[in-house]
Design a protein around this motif. Structure first.
Motif, mmCIF file in Angstrom:
data_model
loop_
_atom_site.group_PDB
_atom_site.id
_atom_site.type_symbol
_atom_site.label_atom_id
_atom_site.label_comp_id
_atom_site.label_asym_id
_atom_site.label_seq_id
_atom_site.Cartn_x
_atom_site.Cartn_y
_atom_site.Cartn_z
ATOM 1 N N THR A 1 0.730 -1.194 -0.017
ATOM 2 C CA THR A 1 -0.091 -0.086 -0.123
ATOM 3 C C THR A 1 0.760 1.395 -0.093
ATOM 4 O O THR A 1 0.591 2.119 -0.818
ATOM 5 N N ILE A 2 1.989 1.287 0.931
ATOM 6 C CA ILE A 2 2.681 2.465 1.133
ATOM 7 C C ILE A 2 3.368 2.595 -0.470
ATOM 8 O O ILE A 2 3.509 3.897 -0.771
ATOM 9 N N CYS A 3 3.938 1.634 -0.739
ATOM 10 C CA CYS A 3 4.850 1.504 -2.466
ATOM 11 C C CYS A 3 3.827 2.286 -3.154
ATOM 12 O O CYS A 3 4.302 3.017 -3.935
ATOM 13 N N ALA A 4 2.728 2.048 -3.183
ATOM 14 C CA ALA A 4 1.719 2.353 -4.406
ATOM 15 C C ALA A 4 1.390 3.789 -4.127
ATOM 16 O O ALA A 4 1.451 4.735 -4.979
ATOM 17 N N ALA A 5 1.172 4.190 -2.979
ATOM 18 C CA ALA A 5 0.786 5.761 -2.510
ATOM 19 C C ALA A 5 2.055 6.528 -2.926
ATOM 20 O O ALA A 5 1.815 7.738 -3.548
ATOM 21 N N LEU A 6 3.344 6.034 -2.682
ATOM 22 C CA LEU A 6 4.495 7.006 -2.957
ATOM 23 C C LEU A 6 4.514 7.073 -4.436
ATOM 24 O O LEU A 6 4.900 7.898 -4.954
ATOM 25 N N ILE B 1 -6.718 -4.828 -8.156
ATOM 26 C CA ILE B 1 -5.497 -5.001 -8.320
ATOM 27 C C ILE B 1 -4.683 -4.851 -9.725
ATOM 28 O O ILE B 1 -3.555 -4.071 -9.712
ATOM 29 N N LEU B 2 -5.479 -5.514 -10.905
ATOM 30 C CA LEU B 2 -4.881 -5.224 -11.961
ATOM 31 C C LEU B 2 -4.664 -3.673 -12.350
ATOM 32 O O LEU B 2 -3.695 -3.228 -12.985
ATOM 33 N N PHE B 3 -5.956 -2.858 -12.051
ATOM 34 C CA PHE B 3 -5.759 -1.527 -12.441
ATOM 35 C C PHE B 3 -4.615 -0.618 -11.462
ATOM 36 O O PHE B 3 -4.062 0.037 -12.033
ATOM 37 N N TYR C 1 6.398 -3.090 -6.236
ATOM 38 C CA TYR C 1 5.027 -3.155 -6.316
ATOM 39 C C TYR C 1 4.316 -4.093 -7.210
ATOM 40 O O TYR C 1 3.608 -4.683 -7.067
ATOM 41 N N ILE C 2 4.937 -3.766 -8.567
ATOM 42 C CA ILE C 2 4.594 -4.602 -9.634
ATOM 43 C C ILE C 2 4.782 -5.902 -9.486
ATOM 44 O O ILE C 2 3.696 -6.835 -9.803
ATOM 45 N N ILE C 3 5.892 -6.346 -9.194
ATOM 46 C CA ILE C 3 6.078 -7.615 -9.034
ATOM 47 C C ILE C 3 5.460 -8.221 -7.910
ATOM 48 O O ILE C 3 4.797 -9.567 -8.138
ATOM 49 N N ALA C 4 5.314 -7.930 -6.793
ATOM 50 C CA ALA C 4 4.371 -8.089 -5.477
ATOM 51 C C ALA C 4 2.994 -8.322 -5.805
ATOM 52 O O ALA C 4 2.492 -9.574 -5.708
#
Length: 511
Positions: A65-70, A429-431, A465-468
């Motif tokens: 979540t934090i990786c995505a937000a950053l 998750i895909l989006f 993030y993309i890999i996880a």
């Protein structure tokens, strides 16, 4: 209620820039904290089977979540416009991808969340007032639709849910000032309640037996385990094997990510944020980090108060209520019901406030009902709010007929939005993955664009993030196919709608 004159106005769109950094952070945190953190740990505990792995699931969710937000912060700084993720996908790929997200967002992601949170509010109101019930008190008893597994009903709980949606929708049409005041008050209240739960659980509720069993034996698989999918031979997979544990941790993310979702709602309101190039990225980082920290501490409080098996077997998965019952015997359920009602009320206000702005942006582009782009005299997209509210209320009414009968031998009913949310988790998750890929794509296609904030740790953090998330998505498709593939079907329904809209009225690029 008249609104104070705006300090600044977004002249291009007519939207009032009335959200400061505190307001934006409260919207991020308030949209995230609903009822999930008080419930989903029970299901996760059954899936992964040990205290250590329960905490690992939440740590993974927090990191993702934090990786995505950053990473979203870079896009928000580049494109501080109403519409958020819809705009990012439109600009990084094409209007089609933006529309597919917006269509799914309207059809089930945001409206399904609003419906789920509204009925969650009603369920906990039923703890205080037993007349509010999903199964015992009906205004319209379930009416089966033909020979299908679906029905329509109006229970007292459903009525309360619909009324909550209607009230918050109406309130948000009264102007941004009122909406943000309510959001701030309820976010402060529910974060205070969650902090109180954590402090009480780690002090007054401290259970030496539970602490010894949970923390001195973190990793041993135990208790009631959930089936997390079939193997290649059709046999049930559980966390008892190393491979099964890996699958369980991935599948459990659907629960923890659901509890931590909606952090991106602030991006939809970018047209109403003061100094958006600074405040949106900062609010994303502050809000998500704060909430994830609280979620981890809440799970530590559960483990300090309850033996692991009691977490797995909490009645109706109400782990927080079981924790409070240890602390306040005889009153815990009622205290927690009040706290969750406050939490869900504030959560739905944030979801309703933010979601309508995405539909407004789509309508400006000619990709949604034209009325949705109209602002009322209080500078808010009132028709977008109303359309969102009507569809969310509709999603409260359908029921699904469960395979197992009710206690009296009759039909047992679940909620349609619950199934839809299961179906759509894969699409959500895909989006998210596509949007993070958009960071890379825009670095390539628009290298000279102004970027007031650059994604933290680029390219490593966005790539991780993309890999996880890609691994989690692959596991869901392989091992949770029946509740994963339908999500893509829902997304696919947007293709013909998009091309019909393009033929009937070409989209106008938003400036």
């Amino acid at each position: 209620m008249p609104e104070a004159p705006p300090a600044t106005t977004n002249e291009d769109a007519g939207l009032v820039r009335g959200l400061g950094l505190l307001d934006s952070t409260m919207l991020v945190a308030g949209s995230m904290i609903g009822s999930g953190i008080f419930i989903v740990s029970a299901e996760i505990a059954r899936q992964v089977g040990s205290p250590g792995w329960l905490l690992v699931v939440w740590l993974i969710t927090g990191a993702i979540t934090i990786c995505a937000a950053l990473s979203y912060g870079e896009l928000a700084g580049m494109m501080p416009k109403a519409g958020g993720q819809y705009v990012y996908l439109r600009e990084a790929f094409s209007p089609l991808w933006g529309f597919l997200y917006g269509w799914t967002f309207f059809l089930v992601i945001q409206t399904g969340l609003i419906a789920a949170v509204a009925v969650g509010f009603a369920r906990y109101a039923g703890v205080l007032w037993p007349e509010i019930s999903e199964t015992e008190h009906y205004l319209i008893h379930p009416i089966r639709i033909g020979s299908s597994q679906y029905a329509v009903s109006l229970s007292t709980a459903q009525l309360v849910g619909v009324l909550m949606i209607a009230f918050l929708t109406w309130m948000n049409t009264r102007g941004l000032q009122l909406g943000k005041i309510v959001q701030n008050i309820f976010t402060f209240a529910k974060t205070g309640a969650l902090i109180a739960l954590i402090l009480l659980g780690l002090t007054v509720g401290w259970n030496a037996v539970a602490v010894d069993g949970n923390f001195h034996d973190l990793w041993t698989i135990r208790g009631k385990l959930a089936d997390v999918g079939p193997d290649w031979h059709g046999n049930a997979i559980t966390a008892l094997t190393t491979f099964g544990l890996f699958i369980a941790v991935c599948v459990a993310q659907t629960n923890s990510l659901f509890a931590a979702d909606a952090w991106n709602n602030i991006t939809f309101t970018a047209g109403e944020v003061k100094n958006p190039k600074r405040n949106i990225p900062l609010s994303l980082a502050l809000g998500t980090s704060f909430v994830i920290a609280l979620y981890l501490l809440a799970n530590l409080a559960y483990l300090a108060t309850l033996p692991f098996e009691q977490i797995q077997e909490a009645k109706s998965d109400r782990v927080a209520s079981a924790t409070m019952e240890v602390i306040f015997k005889g009153y815990g359920a009622q205290i927690m019901a009040v706290a969750i009602m406050v939490s869900t009320f504030g959560c739905n206000n944030g979801l309703i406030l933010g979601g309508a702005r995405a539909f407004y942006a789509m309508a400006v582009d000619g990709l949604f009902f034209p009325a949705a782009k109209r602002l009322n005299s209080r500078h808010v997209p009132a028709w977008a709010l109303v359309m969102q509210g009507i569809w969310a209320a509709v999603l409260v009414l359908p029921r699904v007929i469960k395979a197992e009968p009710a206690a009296d031998g009759g039909l047992a009913y679940g909620n349609l939005y619950g199934n839809l949310l299961d179906y759509i988790m894969s699409a959500a998750i895909l989006f998210y993955i596509l949007t993070i890929i958009g960071v890379f794509r825009l670095r390539w296609t628009r290298p000279d664009a102004e970027r007031p904030y650059r994604a933290f740790g680029y390219p490593i953090v966005p790539f991780l993030y993309i890999i996880a998330s890609g691994v989690i998505l692959a596991v869901l498709f392989i091992y949770k196919g029946p509740t994963t593939w339908p999500g893509l079907v829902i997304v696919a329904t947007g293709f013909p709608i998009y091309f019909l809209l393009r033929v009937s009225k070409p989209a106008t690029a938003q400036t």
